[in-house]
Write a protein that holds these residues in place. Structure first.
Motif, PDB file in Angstrom:
ATOM      1  N   ARG A 153      -4.322  13.566  -3.499  1.00  0.00           N
ATOM      2  CA  ARG A 153      -4.206  12.904  -4.786  1.00  0.00           C
ATOM      3  C   ARG A 153      -5.522  12.274  -5.208  1.00  0.00           C
ATOM      4  N   PHE A 164       7.948  -2.494   8.837  1.00  0.00           N
ATOM      5  CA  PHE A 164       8.302  -3.536   9.798  1.00  0.00           C
ATOM      6  C   PHE A 164       8.791  -2.965  11.119  1.00  0.00           C
ATOM      7  N   THR A 165       9.436  -1.776  11.095  1.00  0.00           N
ATOM      8  CA  THR A 165       9.804  -1.219  12.393  1.00  0.00           C
ATOM      9  C   THR A 165       8.557  -0.850  13.185  1.00  0.00           C
ATOM     10  N   LEU A 166       7.523  -0.393  12.495  1.00  0.00           N
ATOM     11  CA  LEU A 166       6.280  -0.073  13.212  1.00  0.00           C
ATOM     12  C   LEU A 166       5.720  -1.328  13.878  1.00  0.00           C
ATOM     13  N   LYS A 208       0.058   3.046  -3.273  1.00  0.00           N
ATOM     14  CA  LYS A 208      -0.927   4.102  -3.078  1.00  0.00           C
ATOM     15  C   LYS A 208      -0.285   5.397  -2.622  1.00  0.00           C
ATOM     16  N   ALA A 209       0.677   5.297  -1.687  1.00  0.00           N
ATOM     17  CA  ALA A 209       1.276   6.529  -1.180  1.00  0.00           C
ATOM     18  C   ALA A 209       2.523   6.901  -1.964  1.00  0.00           C
ATOM     19  N   ARG A 210       2.888   6.052  -2.940  1.00  0.00           N
ATOM     20  CA  ARG A 210       4.048   6.307  -3.797  1.00  0.00           C
ATOM     21  C   ARG A 210       5.317   6.556  -2.999  1.00  0.00           C
ATOM     22  N   MET A 211       5.548   5.710  -1.996  1.00  0.00           N
ATOM     23  CA  MET A 211       6.771   5.849  -1.233  1.00  0.00           C
ATOM     24  C   MET A 211       7.819   4.931  -1.851  1.00  0.00           C
ATOM     25  N   GLN A 212       9.101   5.275  -1.676  1.00  0.00           N
ATOM     26  CA  GLN A 212      10.158   4.382  -2.144  1.00  0.00           C
ATOM     27  C   GLN A 212       9.985   3.008  -1.515  1.00  0.00           C
ATOM     28  N   GLN A 235      12.240   0.711  -0.464  1.00  0.00           N
ATOM     29  CA  GLN A 235      13.044   0.458   0.734  1.00  0.00           C
ATOM     30  C   GLN A 235      12.479   1.192   1.933  1.00  0.00           C
ATOM     31  N   ALA A 236      12.053   2.425   1.705  1.00  0.00           N
ATOM     32  CA  ALA A 236      11.529   3.206   2.818  1.00  0.00           C
ATOM     33  C   ALA A 236      10.250   2.579   3.349  1.00  0.00           C
ATOM     34  N   THR A 240       0.822  -1.202   0.000  1.00  0.00           N
ATOM     35  CA  THR A 240       0.000   0.000   0.000  1.00  0.00           C
ATOM     36  C   THR A 240       0.858   1.254   0.000  1.00  0.00           C
ATOM     37  N   LEU A 241       1.880   1.253   0.861  1.00  0.00           N
ATOM     38  CA  LEU A 241       2.731   2.438   0.934  1.00  0.00           C
ATOM     39  C   LEU A 241       3.437   2.673  -0.397  1.00  0.00           C
ATOM     40  N   LEU A 255      15.321   7.098   8.998  1.00  0.00           N
ATOM     41  CA  LEU A 255      14.480   6.866   7.820  1.00  0.00           C
ATOM     42  C   LEU A 255      13.135   7.583   7.897  1.00  0.00           C
ATOM     43  N   VAL A 296       9.373  -0.550   3.226  1.00  0.00           N
ATOM     44  CA  VAL A 296       9.732  -1.757   3.979  1.00  0.00           C
ATOM     45  C   VAL A 296      10.208  -1.371   5.369  1.00  0.00           C
ATOM     46  N   GLY A 297      11.144  -0.403   5.408  1.00  0.00           N
ATOM     47  CA  GLY A 297      11.722  -0.004   6.686  1.00  0.00           C
ATOM     48  C   GLY A 297      10.677   0.510   7.654  1.00  0.00           C
ATOM     49  N   ILE A 298       9.780   1.357   7.177  1.00  0.00           N
ATOM     50  CA  ILE A 298       8.775   1.933   8.071  1.00  0.00           C
ATOM     51  C   ILE A 298       7.812   0.872   8.561  1.00  0.00           C
TER      52      ILE A 298
END
Lengths: 298, 431
Positions: free
Chosen positions: B286, A94-96, A81-85, A87-88, A77-78, B216, A90-92
């Motif tokens: 968007r 699983f750390t959450l 839908k949110a057009r995030m990179q 790697q970013a 989804t990130l 990050l 993934v990082g956000i």
């Protein structure tokens, strides 16, 4: 069975279950996703503990698998839908999940008999004494039984789905064109990782799971490019690091599961160096320079 | 409430030092993290942070003290080693960056756990508090800790901000940087060192497992609000510092709660606000944009079909049945009703008992869309050599997007006069 043999056997079983999945993660370049999922199952595990108050029930596994799949959905989804990179996201994600899990653990540390450290590196030394019984008969270590079961199920699943997994791993476009459900295989793989994490984390912790998901398959990849050979070599290297890791840990009096990871890393580095030496010999036989090469060099 | 006041009035010197230090290291890590994020190397920080554990264990084993400065030194050394190893592995033949990351991360962390368990079981004096470095515990920080880590963070922040322009150049326009005579290699090493130092500054308060998220997440969050480097740096420093203070506060409230996870949850919450509601790149903004675009297309399609029917009958104010409209538009009943509503809201339609007709404005829109559609078809057929069979499909989409300037350009290129108004010849032939 004596405790030592049980511990070694559990180590080998964990390395095999992880290795079987890890091979596919490695060739699909998804090793960090495996890392993410094995961290992200934590809230599922803790919540299931809290509600069920019992270990290793089917519901516990389901809860963990669910949170593993949820995190992949969140990552998708990130990214989409949110057009995030990628790697970013993934990082956000699983750390959450991991952070929520740790918070739950420390909030309810009275009710749950896992602590934050155990989540990361487990306590394999205790596994032989955690027994289960069936019809009033002692059946040996509970972890051993569970891991054997999961390994068998996983092995059968991979054997039956071998073609689909291979096609979607190596030629995604072809798979798509011939109507193989690539997304379905993706989620099968991800829930497999979640499942393996659940059954092994108590014994070896998230870190060893990630290590066994990545390191032995990578080592096998150095030596061969054929998938069946790679699987066999992965099993070999996994077993090797489990056995020698145990003895290293005893020698140095330290954590068994961590030693197994470190031994796996050493085998990996050794293989890489050996391969490098071999390549150099092929490219530059005898390391002799012809006279005019020496001349030009000057 | 009294705890709240006690904490935020900052009268206790110890609390004051720790809060200031958390704020500094949160802000610093977020500023440094912007570069890693924009270079799409967000997970490297994850691996480096985990890889600091063996350094901490080793420093303790060698020095025998728990002096934070010495432990940080060990952490920095093993962080650097992990970067070198990761880089080396990923350059070997079948390996890939993500694989080398996973391998280095687990291998180093395993080594660290080995060392820590070895220390715990052996006779190495007072080793308590070493495990705080894994999940972080701001409440357990002493004033010495606060000064060491805060000072380190401040140092990193100053260097980073002083060389911000150079770092930006090296990261995003390497060739230009080389041409300008910047020492790119040295700057790379410096940037890596700052990354490692920023992570090392947070390992006591946030813990090394979750420290990478401070690099990050604020950077990723700031990206939703701005695309300018300087604004991103300021924003993400703000997010990082805020979460540092809040995490610190919650850690003081309940002693058993590790700080790292709390900070992550605070960070993700602020990020979620950005993801959802940021003015341009947020999901809601968007969604609204794409909805309004889709709405305009629906209304324009309706006007177009009505105009075509009027063209055939020679009367643009012809009443057309909804059923007939549905057939020519080939859309569901619901979509048709929505289109009618949208077109009426724009003042293009007049309804009458299951029938509609165009207003003057509506006819103008229908004429414009039709003209663009046909112009595009002619252009594709003549200039791009597209078979007549296919020109209609692309025109269906492009008719809503072409600006008058582009249309004019196309007309001129086709050698047509300004008043040229294509009728539906091609359209009918191809249909």
């Amino acid at each position: 069975m004596n405790p030592e043999a049980t511990i070694i056997l559990i180590g080998i079983l964990v390395s095999w279950t992880c290795g079987l999945l890890g091979v596919f993660l490695v060739v699909r370049r998804m090793s960090m996703l495996g890392d993410a999922i094995s961290h992200a199952v934590l809230p599922g595990i803790v919540l299931s503990y809290l509600f069920m108050g019992e270990r290793n029930s089917i519901l516990l596994m389901a809860g963990a698998a669910l949170s593993g799949v949820l995190v992949t959905v969140l990552i998708e989804t990130l990214t989409r839908k949110a057009r995030m990179q990628e790697q970013a996201s993934v990082g956000i994600s699983f750390t959450l999940f991991f952070a929520i899990g740790i918070i739950l653990v420390s909030l309810y540390s009275g009710n749950v008999d896992i602590d934050a450290d155990c989540v990361l590196y487990g306590e394999i030394a205790m596994t032989p004494f955690d027994k289960w019984s069936w019809m009033q008969r002692d059946m040996g270590s509970r972890h051993l039984a569970v891991l054997t079961g999961v390994l068998m199920v996983l092995g059968a699943a991979i054997f039956m789905g071998y073609k689909g997994l291979m096609v979607t791993s190596f030629n995604a476009e072809f798979a798509l064109a011939s109507g193989v459900a690539a997304a379905a295989w993706h989620y099968v793989l991800m829930s497999g990782v979640a499942l393996v994490t659940v059954v092994s984390f108590e014994a070896v912790g998230a870190i060893l799971v990630v290590g066994f998901l990545a390191i032995p398959p990578a080592t096998a990849w150095i030596w061969t490019k054929r998938l069946p050979n790679m699987i066999l070599l992965t099993l070999l290297f996994g077993a090797l690091s489990a056995v020698s890791g145990f003895y290293v840990a005893r020698l140095l009096d330290s954590s068994i599961s961590a030693s197994m990871t470190v031994v796996a890393l050493l085998i990996f580095l050794f293989s890489l160096l050996l391969q490098k030496v071999k390549q150099k010999r092929v490219l530059d036989p005898g390391r002799q320079r012809s006279p005019h090469q020496v001349f030009y060099k000057r | 409430m009294s705890t709240f006041l006690e904490f935020f009035s900052l009268t206790d010197p110890n609390i004051r030092a720790v809060v200031l230090s958390c704020m500094l290291l949160g802000g610093t890590a977020s500023v440094v993290g912007v570069f890693g994020f924009l270079r799409k190397k967000s997970l490297v920080g994850e691996a480096v942070a985990h890889s600091m554990l063996p350094g901490i264990g080793m420093a303790f084993l060698i020095s025998g003290t728990r002096e934070p400065a010495i432990l940080v030194l060990g952490a920095v050394v093993s962080g650097w080693l992990s970067i070198v190893l990761m880089d080396w592995i990923s350059r070997q033949k079948p390996m890939k960056p993500d694989l080398s990351m996973a391998i280095t991360l687990t291998g180093f962390f395993g080594l660290g756990v080995m060392l820590l368990t070895h220390i715990q079981r052996g006779q190495y004096g007072d080793h308590s508090g070493l495990d705080h470095y894994i999940f972080g515990n701001a409440a357990a920080m002493t004033q010495t800790d606060a000064v060491t880590f805060g000072g380190l963070a401040l140092f990193v922040l100053i260097v980073q901000l002083m060389a911000l322009k150079e770092f930006t150049l090296v990261s995003f326009n390497r060739d230009f940087a080389v041409a300008n005579g910047l020492p790119t290699r040295a700057l790379d090493i410096l940037l890596n060192s700052l990354n490692i130092l920023a992570i090392a500054a947070g390992i006591k308060a946030v813990g090394l497992v979750l420290m990478a998220s401070l690099l990050l997440i604020p950077a990723a969050a700031s990206r939703f609000w701005s695309k300018r480097m300087k604004q991103m740096v300021v924003l993400s420093a703000f997010f990082g510092a805020l979460s540092g203070v809040l995490g610190c506060f919650i850690s003081f409230l309940s002693k058993g709660m590790p700080t790292g996870p709390v900070i992550v949850v605070v960070l993700v919450t602020t990020t979620a606000v950005g993801i959802l509601f940021a003015p341009v790149r947020g999901m809601y903004a968007r969604h609204r944009r794409s909805r309004s675009r889709a709405n305009r297309m629906l209304a324009e399609n309706l006007a177009k079909v009505l105009y075509q029917k009027g063209e055939k009958a020679g009367n643009f104010e012809l009443y057309v049945e909804l059923g007939a409209l549905r057939q020519s538009l080939n859309i569901s009943r619901k979509t048709l009703l929505r289109s009618v509503r949208l077109a009426m809201a724009r003042g293009w339609l007049i309804p009458k008992m299951g029938e509609v007709r165009l207003t003057v404005n509506g006819a103008k829109v229908g004429h414009k869309v039709n003209r663009l559609h046909r112009l595009w078809e002619i252009y594709m057929a003549r200039k791009a050599g597209t078979p007549l069979k296919y020109v209609h499909q692309t025109a269906e989409v492009i008719e809503h997007l072409l600006t008058p300037e582009i249309a004019d350009e196309m007309r001129r290129e086709l050698g047509l006069c300004e008043s040229f108004d294509p009728k539906s010849e091609i359209h009918q032939r191809s249909a």
